[in-house]
Design a protein around this motif. Structure first.
Motif, mmCIF file in Angstrom:
data_model
loop_
_atom_site.group_PDB
_atom_site.id
_atom_site.type_symbol
_atom_site.label_atom_id
_atom_site.label_comp_id
_atom_site.label_asym_id
_atom_site.label_seq_id
_atom_site.Cartn_x
_atom_site.Cartn_y
_atom_site.Cartn_z
ATOM 1 N N UNK A 257 0.861 -1.185 0.000
ATOM 2 C CA UNK A 257 0.000 0.000 0.000
ATOM 3 C C UNK A 257 0.892 1.228 0.000
ATOM 4 N N UNK A 258 0.749 2.051 -1.025
ATOM 5 C CA UNK A 258 1.561 3.281 -1.159
ATOM 6 C C UNK A 258 3.045 2.989 -0.934
ATOM 7 N N UNK A 264 -2.083 -7.902 5.648
ATOM 8 C CA UNK A 264 -3.454 -7.634 5.179
ATOM 9 C C UNK A 264 -4.427 -7.453 6.336
ATOM 10 N N UNK A 265 -4.158 -8.158 7.442
ATOM 11 C CA UNK A 265 -5.101 -8.046 8.562
ATOM 12 C C UNK A 265 -5.003 -6.704 9.296
ATOM 13 N N UNK A 266 -4.017 -5.878 8.888
ATOM 14 C CA UNK A 266 -3.957 -4.540 9.503
ATOM 15 C C UNK A 266 -4.651 -3.503 8.622
ATOM 16 N N UNK A 267 -5.131 -3.948 7.446
ATOM 17 C CA UNK A 267 -5.832 -3.017 6.546
ATOM 18 C C UNK A 267 -7.275 -2.872 7.041
ATOM 19 N N UNK A 268 -7.808 -1.623 6.896
ATOM 20 C CA UNK A 268 -9.157 -1.349 7.414
ATOM 21 C C UNK A 268 -10.266 -2.117 6.713
#
Ligand code: ADE
Length: 268
Positions: A257-258, A264-268
């Motif tokens: 991301x950027x 992935x489990x830290x993505x909203x």
């Protein structure tokens, strides 16, 4: 390279006579000297410890034998203090900076390393201040757990550093592909027989297709590191990852991301 080790258990370091490090010593690639700290005492009991000022449990290593041992090693150093260069004094301690492959590479480039093995509750702190006049002093830990003394830590560090000295390892290529050399754990390896206990060697390794083999191995490195050491994955430079690497990481729980690698489990 010259290495000096000071310990009250010099026999502990006998393992450094064996294997590749022993061979490097015999071939004079490594000039390793082990010193018994008690040889630098002057009393009948060869005392190296005393009770701590301020109270508390255990004993502390007395400064005088350490001062004498380190002054002797500094005098014999091939590194010229006059030129502003100092030998490195590593003080193994659970309170030190954590030793890793990068530190091993840096230390492998030094001309003279000394190691001060503490026992009991540690060495009188003034010894480190005194030693810093002649040495670049570095408290170093081999991990977040407590050993009874520095000797085992020195065995680990000397082996990790010694094998990086040019000429010590027969095939320097093997250093390129091992764990931590590129921030990833190494891929799994197999040898003959092709079938053992009903288990096959992965077919791609028998294919002779070097491109496919390289991709298989890279995937295994990424998978393994993602599962066992996710902390290493997030430290990778995302710009060095190709489309296949990104895909493998995605399937093992990481997104980019950027320009940053995130679980992935830290993505909203
Ligand atoms: N001495 C005691 N514990 C240690 C550790 N974890 N690393 C280095 N030296 C030590």
């Amino acid at each position: 390279m010259r290495i000096d080790v000071v310990s009250i258990f010099p026999e502990y370091l006998a393992a450094l006579d064996l294997s590749l490090i022993g061979k490097a010593r015999r071939e004079k690639l490594l000039d390793l000297n082990v010193h018994d700290l008690r040889d630098y005492t002057h009393d009948r009991h060869r005392t190296v410890d005393d009770t701590p000022y301020g109270g508390g449990a255990g004993m502390v290593m007395k400064p005088e034998p350490w001062g004498a041992a380190l002054a002797r090693i500094a005098t014999e150093s091939p590194v010229s203090n006059a030129l502003g260069d100092k030998p490195i004094l590593i003080v193994p301690s659970p309170a030190g900076a954590v030793f890793d492959q990068e530190m091993a590479y840096e230390l492998a480039g030094a001309q003279h390393l000394a190691f001060a093995c503490g026992r009991y509750e540690g060495i009188d702190e003034r010894v480190l201040e005194f030693a810093s006049e002649a040495f670049d002093v570095r408290p170093v830990s081999i991990g977040d757990y407590v050993l009874n003394g520095g000797e085992v830590a020195v065995l680990a560090m000397v082996e990790a550093i010694g094998r990086l000295i040019p000429g010590v390892i027969g095939n320097p290529e093997s250093l390129v592909e091992e764990s931590h050399s590129d921030g990833l754990l190494e891929y799994p390896v197999y040898t003959k027989p092709g079938t053992w206990e009903g288990r096959e060697v992965p077919e791609v390794l028998l294919s002779g297709n070097h491109g496919k083999i390289a991709r298989f191995r890279r995937n295994k490195q990424l998978e393994r590191t993602a599962t066992r050491r996710p902390d290493l994955i997030v430290q990778l430079d995302a710009s060095t990852l190709n489309r296949h690497d990104r895909d493998t990481l995605w399937h093992n729980g990481f997104a980019i991301v950027e320009g940053r690698i995130v679980p992935k489990d830290e993505l909203g």
